[in-house]
Write a protein that holds these residues in place. Structure first.
Motif, PDB file in Angstrom:
ATOM      1  N   PHE A 131     -35.093   6.823  -4.863  1.00  0.00           N
ATOM      2  CA  PHE A 131     -36.417   6.298  -4.502  1.00  0.00           C
ATOM      3  C   PHE A 131     -37.276   7.400  -3.897  1.00  0.00           C
ATOM      4  O   PHE A 131     -36.895   8.031  -2.913  1.00  0.00           O
ATOM      5  CB  PHE A 131     -36.254   5.159  -3.498  1.00  0.00           C
ATOM      6  N   ASN A 132     -38.442   7.634  -4.494  1.00  0.00           N
ATOM      7  CA  ASN A 132     -39.467   8.454  -3.867  1.00  0.00           C
ATOM      8  C   ASN A 132     -40.273   7.523  -2.971  1.00  0.00           C
ATOM      9  O   ASN A 132     -41.130   6.772  -3.434  1.00  0.00           O
ATOM     10  CB  ASN A 132     -40.368   9.112  -4.919  1.00  0.00           C
ATOM     11  N   SER A 133     -40.018   7.580  -1.678  1.00  0.00           N
ATOM     12  CA  SER A 133     -40.546   6.583  -0.736  1.00  0.00           C
ATOM     13  C   SER A 133     -41.913   6.944  -0.174  1.00  0.00           C
ATOM     14  O   SER A 133     -42.454   6.211   0.652  1.00  0.00           O
ATOM     15  CB  SER A 133     -39.562   6.387   0.415  1.00  0.00           C
ATOM     16  N   GLU A 134     -42.475   8.085  -0.575  1.00  0.00           N
ATOM     17  CA  GLU A 134     -43.802   8.512  -0.120  1.00  0.00           C
ATOM     18  C   GLU A 134     -43.920   8.447   1.410  1.00  0.00           C
ATOM     19  O   GLU A 134     -44.850   7.893   1.976  1.00  0.00           O
ATOM     20  CB  GLU A 134     -44.901   7.670  -0.779  1.00  0.00           C
ATOM     21  N   THR A 135     -42.930   9.012   2.064  1.00  0.00           N
ATOM     22  CA  THR A 135     -42.860   9.159   3.531  1.00  0.00           C
ATOM     23  C   THR A 135     -42.845   7.838   4.295  1.00  0.00           C
ATOM     24  O   THR A 135     -43.014   7.827   5.507  1.00  0.00           O
ATOM     25  CB  THR A 135     -44.024  10.012   4.086  1.00  0.00           C
ATOM     26  N   PHE A 136     -42.595   6.717   3.623  1.00  0.00           N
ATOM     27  CA  PHE A 136     -42.625   5.409   4.275  1.00  0.00           C
ATOM     28  C   PHE A 136     -43.916   5.223   5.066  1.00  0.00           C
ATOM     29  O   PHE A 136     -43.995   5.568   6.236  1.00  0.00           O
ATOM     30  CB  PHE A 136     -41.425   5.217   5.223  1.00  0.00           C
ATOM     31  N   PRO A 137     -44.964   4.722   4.444  1.00  0.00           N
ATOM     32  CA  PRO A 137     -46.247   4.531   5.153  1.00  0.00           C
ATOM     33  C   PRO A 137     -46.049   3.852   6.503  1.00  0.00           C
ATOM     34  O   PRO A 137     -45.271   2.917   6.644  1.00  0.00           O
ATOM     35  CB  PRO A 137     -47.026   3.638   4.182  1.00  0.00           C
ATOM     36  N   THR A 138     -46.772   4.338   7.502  1.00  0.00           N
ATOM     37  CA  THR A 138     -46.557   3.880   8.882  1.00  0.00           C
ATOM     38  C   THR A 138     -46.849   2.394   9.070  1.00  0.00           C
ATOM     39  O   THR A 138     -46.312   1.766   9.964  1.00  0.00           O
ATOM     40  CB  THR A 138     -47.459   4.679   9.843  1.00  0.00           C
ATOM     41  N   PHE A 359     -44.567  -0.502  -1.881  1.00  0.00           N
ATOM     42  CA  PHE A 359     -45.346   0.173  -0.843  1.00  0.00           C
ATOM     43  C   PHE A 359     -45.508   1.664  -1.120  1.00  0.00           C
ATOM     44  O   PHE A 359     -46.346   2.324  -0.509  1.00  0.00           O
ATOM     45  CB  PHE A 359     -44.715  -0.038   0.542  1.00  0.00           C
ATOM     46  N   SER A 360     -44.700   2.229  -2.027  1.00  0.00           N
ATOM     47  CA  SER A 360     -44.793   3.642  -2.376  1.00  0.00           C
ATOM     48  C   SER A 360     -45.536   3.804  -3.700  1.00  0.00           C
ATOM     49  O   SER A 360     -45.794   2.827  -4.407  1.00  0.00           O
ATOM     50  CB  SER A 360     -43.385   4.241  -2.491  1.00  0.00           C
ATOM     51  N   ASP A 361     -45.866   5.043  -4.060  1.00  0.00           N
ATOM     52  CA  ASP A 361     -46.476   5.273  -5.366  1.00  0.00           C
ATOM     53  C   ASP A 361     -45.420   5.420  -6.458  1.00  0.00           C
ATOM     54  O   ASP A 361     -45.741   5.718  -7.613  1.00  0.00           O
ATOM     55  CB  ASP A 361     -47.397   6.499  -5.332  1.00  0.00           C
ATOM     56  N   HIS A 362     -44.149   5.203  -6.098  1.00  0.00           N
ATOM     57  CA  HIS A 362     -43.052   5.127  -7.060  1.00  0.00           C
ATOM     58  C   HIS A 362     -42.265   3.845  -6.804  1.00  0.00           C
ATOM     59  O   HIS A 362     -42.268   3.308  -5.685  1.00  0.00           O
ATOM     60  CB  HIS A 362     -42.089   6.309  -6.917  1.00  0.00           C
ATOM     61  N   PHE A 363     -41.580   3.365  -7.835  1.00  0.00           N
ATOM     62  CA  PHE A 363     -40.652   2.259  -7.675  1.00  0.00           C
ATOM     63  C   PHE A 363     -39.229   2.810  -7.592  1.00  0.00           C
ATOM     64  O   PHE A 363     -38.911   3.821  -8.224  1.00  0.00           O
ATOM     65  CB  PHE A 363     -40.737   1.297  -8.864  1.00  0.00           C
ATOM     66  N   PRO A 364     -38.345   2.153  -6.836  1.00  0.00           N
ATOM     67  CA  PRO A 364     -36.946   2.600  -6.787  1.00  0.00           C
ATOM     68  C   PRO A 364     -36.235   2.333  -8.116  1.00  0.00           C
ATOM     69  O   PRO A 364     -36.603   1.433  -8.873  1.00  0.00           O
ATOM     70  CB  PRO A 364     -36.337   1.738  -5.663  1.00  0.00           C
ATOM     71  N   VAL A 365     -35.199   3.121  -8.358  1.00  0.00           N
ATOM     72  CA  VAL A 365     -34.313   2.914  -9.506  1.00  0.00           C
ATOM     73  C   VAL A 365     -32.898   2.739  -8.968  1.00  0.00           C
ATOM     74  O   VAL A 365     -32.427   3.553  -8.170  1.00  0.00           O
ATOM     75  CB  VAL A 365     -34.360   4.111 -10.479  1.00  0.00           C
ATOM     76  N   VAL A 366     -32.228   1.672  -9.373  1.00  0.00           N
ATOM     77  CA  VAL A 366     -30.874   1.400  -8.903  1.00  0.00           C
ATOM     78  C   VAL A 366     -29.963   1.201 -10.112  1.00  0.00           C
ATOM     79  O   VAL A 366     -30.345   0.582 -11.110  1.00  0.00           O
ATOM     80  CB  VAL A 366     -30.837   0.162  -7.970  1.00  0.00           C
ATOM     81  N   ALA A 367     -28.768   1.771 -10.032  1.00  0.00           N
ATOM     82  CA  ALA A 367     -27.808   1.676 -11.133  1.00  0.00           C
ATOM     83  C   ALA A 367     -26.413   1.441 -10.576  1.00  0.00           C
ATOM     84  O   ALA A 367     -26.114   1.776  -9.416  1.00  0.00           O
ATOM     85  CB  ALA A 367     -27.825   2.941 -11.986  1.00  0.00           C
ATOM     86  N   GLN A 368     -25.559   0.860 -11.402  1.00  0.00           N
ATOM     87  CA  GLN A 368     -24.168   0.621 -11.045  1.00  0.00           C
ATOM     88  C   GLN A 368     -23.271   1.348 -12.041  1.00  0.00           C
ATOM     89  O   GLN A 368     -23.486   1.268 -13.258  1.00  0.00           O
ATOM     90  CB  GLN A 368     -23.846  -0.870 -11.046  1.00  0.00           C
ATOM     91  N   TYR A 369     -22.263   2.034 -11.487  1.00  0.00           N
ATOM     92  CA  TYR A 369     -21.374   2.841 -12.313  1.00  0.00           C
ATOM     93  C   TYR A 369     -19.914   2.467 -12.059  1.00  0.00           C
ATOM     94  O   TYR A 369     -19.555   2.017 -10.963  1.00  0.00           O
ATOM     95  CB  TYR A 369     -21.565   4.329 -12.019  1.00  0.00           C
ATOM     96  N   VAL A 370     -19.111   2.699 -13.078  1.00  0.00           N
ATOM     97  CA  VAL A 370     -17.665   2.498 -12.977  1.00  0.00           C
ATOM     98  C   VAL A 370     -16.988   3.748 -13.528  1.00  0.00           C
ATOM     99  O   VAL A 370     -17.297   4.182 -14.652  1.00  0.00           O
ATOM    100  CB  VAL A 370     -17.200   1.257 -13.768  1.00  0.00           C
ATOM    101  N   LEU A 371     -16.098   4.343 -12.746  1.00  0.00           N
ATOM    102  CA  LEU A 371     -15.333   5.480 -13.248  1.00  0.00           C
ATOM    103  C   LEU A 371     -14.453   5.032 -14.411  1.00  0.00           C
ATOM    104  O   LEU A 371     -13.750   4.021 -14.317  1.00  0.00           O
ATOM    105  CB  LEU A 371     -14.462   6.078 -12.147  1.00  0.00           C
ATOM    106  N   LYS A 372     -14.485   5.777 -15.484  1.00  0.00           N
ATOM    107  CA  LYS A 372     -13.706   5.390 -16.661  1.00  0.00           C
ATOM    108  C   LYS A 372     -12.216   5.298 -16.349  1.00  0.00           C
ATOM    109  O   LYS A 372     -11.521   4.418 -16.857  1.00  0.00           O
ATOM    110  CB  LYS A 372     -13.948   6.384 -17.801  1.00  0.00           C
ATOM    111  N   LYS A 373     -11.742   6.200 -15.504  1.00  0.00           N
ATOM    112  CA  LYS A 373     -10.316   6.183 -15.193  1.00  0.00           C
ATOM    113  C   LYS A 373      -9.909   4.917 -14.447  1.00  0.00           C
ATOM    114  O   LYS A 373      -8.753   4.501 -14.500  1.00  0.00           O
ATOM    115  CB  LYS A 373      -9.929   7.418 -14.381  1.00  0.00           C
TER     116      LYS A 373
END
Length: 395
Positions: A131-138, A359-373
């Motif tokens: 997430f580019n949070s743009e310094t978390f607006p006050t 609230f930022s000029d970017h939206f967060p990106v969230v992903a879920q991963y599983v180790l192949k092993k």
């Protein structure tokens, strides 16, 4: 006559035949080009654009402009093919149409085509947020609900210290610089698993804030160690809305100035991001640990950074996202600048853009991963090394 002389004569004959064939083909292409210069030029440009996007071997800033123009080059190339078919130029037109079909290998970077969450049973899942949070607006700090930004590992760009965020994690790495007299800004990487090794750098920027850089952290995850890299590549500060506003107001001089300034900023960005990516790659190339690279790349999926990383890593949204997943919350809106790339050690379970956090000029990106092993090893064995508790000392 010796066998050697016979072989030499045969070889010379083959070479002469090949040279004659190439010469005739070249003359034919030149003659056809003279007949249809616009169509042939358009197709040639389309061929080169596709080649650069698929295999970006040249890191020059001009390459960035060429790659960025692919969405325009494809329809122009298709129109040229149709025109050449109409003019009975079947061989070149067919080759162009085949190239148009191959372009979908690159165009699919723009769209997530996942049909939904992949069922992997009881395997251990790692949730990663960028997430580019743009310094978390006050104006949001008081009573700010940080729970939607909770993950196993979280990477923030343009981060300024925020207690609501930090209390959700047990370990952190940060690299901050002075933004103004009241606050610091930079990169932060939070984890609920132990951070065993770390390195970070903020790149110097002349005549601008030093906010771009990267953090590299080795994290103890189960019985494994994984390498997570949080990147924020060169920010261009391009504001296309200013050019649009000037054009609407009829201020042609101001509009031309904004266009020239945008070109200058794009050129500067392409050049510097190419250099920065080389440094980031040195920390992940040939890594013996499973790798996750995420952050604000400040380039579209048609950019050099995306194409370069795609040679060795897989993009999470491209494989497990849905729709277009735009991550920029300002004009021009319709771009995806924030990415997550992973090595072949991971299965990508889900990836989505959290457009509800605005609230930022970017939206967060969230992903879920599983180790192949982990698909072959019971989850209770992988989880022997428990996440840190929030009462433990921070790194």
């Amino acid at each position: 006559m010796s066998i050697f002389h016979k072989f030499a004569g045969l070889l010379m004959g083959v070479l002469q035949l090949l040279w004659g064939t190439l010469t005739n083909a070249g003359r034919l292409l030149v003659n056809r080009y003279r007949q249809f210069p616009i169509a042939y030029t358009t197709l040639s440009y389309f061929f080169f654009t596709m080649a650069f996007c698929y295999y970006p071997v040249v890191g020059h800033w001009l390459t960035g402009f060429v790659m960025m123009s692919l969405p325009l080059a494809i329809p122009c190339g298709l129109i040229s093919c149709i025109y050449l078919l109409y003019k009975q130029q079947k061989m070149i037109a067919t080759a162009g149409l085949i190239w148009v079909l191959f372009s979908f290998l690159v165009v699919k970077r723009l769209v997530g085509t996942s049909v939904g969450d992949i069922d992997m049973g009881q395997t251990q899942t790692l949730k990663v947020l960028s997430f580019n949070s743009e310094t978390f607006p006050t104006n949001i700090n008081n009573g700010f609900d940080a729970s939607p930004l909770k993950a196993d590992i979280a990477c923030f760009q343009e981060y300024s210290p925020n207690q609501q965020i930090e209390r959700q994690y047990a370990a952190k790495v940060e690299k901050l610089t002075c933004f103004d007299k009241d606050r610091e800004i930079g990169l932060a990487l939070f984890s609920n698993y132990p951070i065993v090794n770390q390195y970070g750098r903020i790149w110097n920027r002349i005549h601008g804030p030093d906010i771009n850089g990267f953090l590299c952290a080795d994290i103890a995850y189960g019985t494994d160690t994984i390498r997570v890299v949080n990147v924020h590549l060169w920010s261009m500060g391009v504001r296309t809305n200013q050019a649009v506003s000037a054009l609407k107001a009829g201020h042609i001089g101001q509009f031309c100035f904004e266009v020239i300034d945008t070109f200058r900023r794009l050129k500067e960005g392409f050049k510097n991001r190419n250099e920065q990516l080389l440094e980031v790659e040195s920390y992940v190339a040939g890594s013996r640990y499973p790798v996750i690279i995420c952050g604000d790349f400040n380039e579209t999926p048609m950019g050099y950074s995306y194409g370069k990383l795609s040679q060795n890593f897989r993009n999470a949204f491209e494989e497990a996202g849905q729709g277009l997943g735009f991550t920029l919350n300002r004009h021009p809106f319709c771009v995806r600048l924030d990415q997550q790339f992973v090595s072949s050690d991971w299965h990508i379970k889900t990836c989505q853009t959290l457009s509800g956090i605005s609230f930022s000029d970017h939206f967060p990106v969230v992903a879920q991963y599983v180790l192949k092993k982990s698909l072959a090893i019971p989850a209770n064995i992988l989880a022997q090394r428990k996440p840190l508790t929030h009462t433990m000392a921070r790194n």
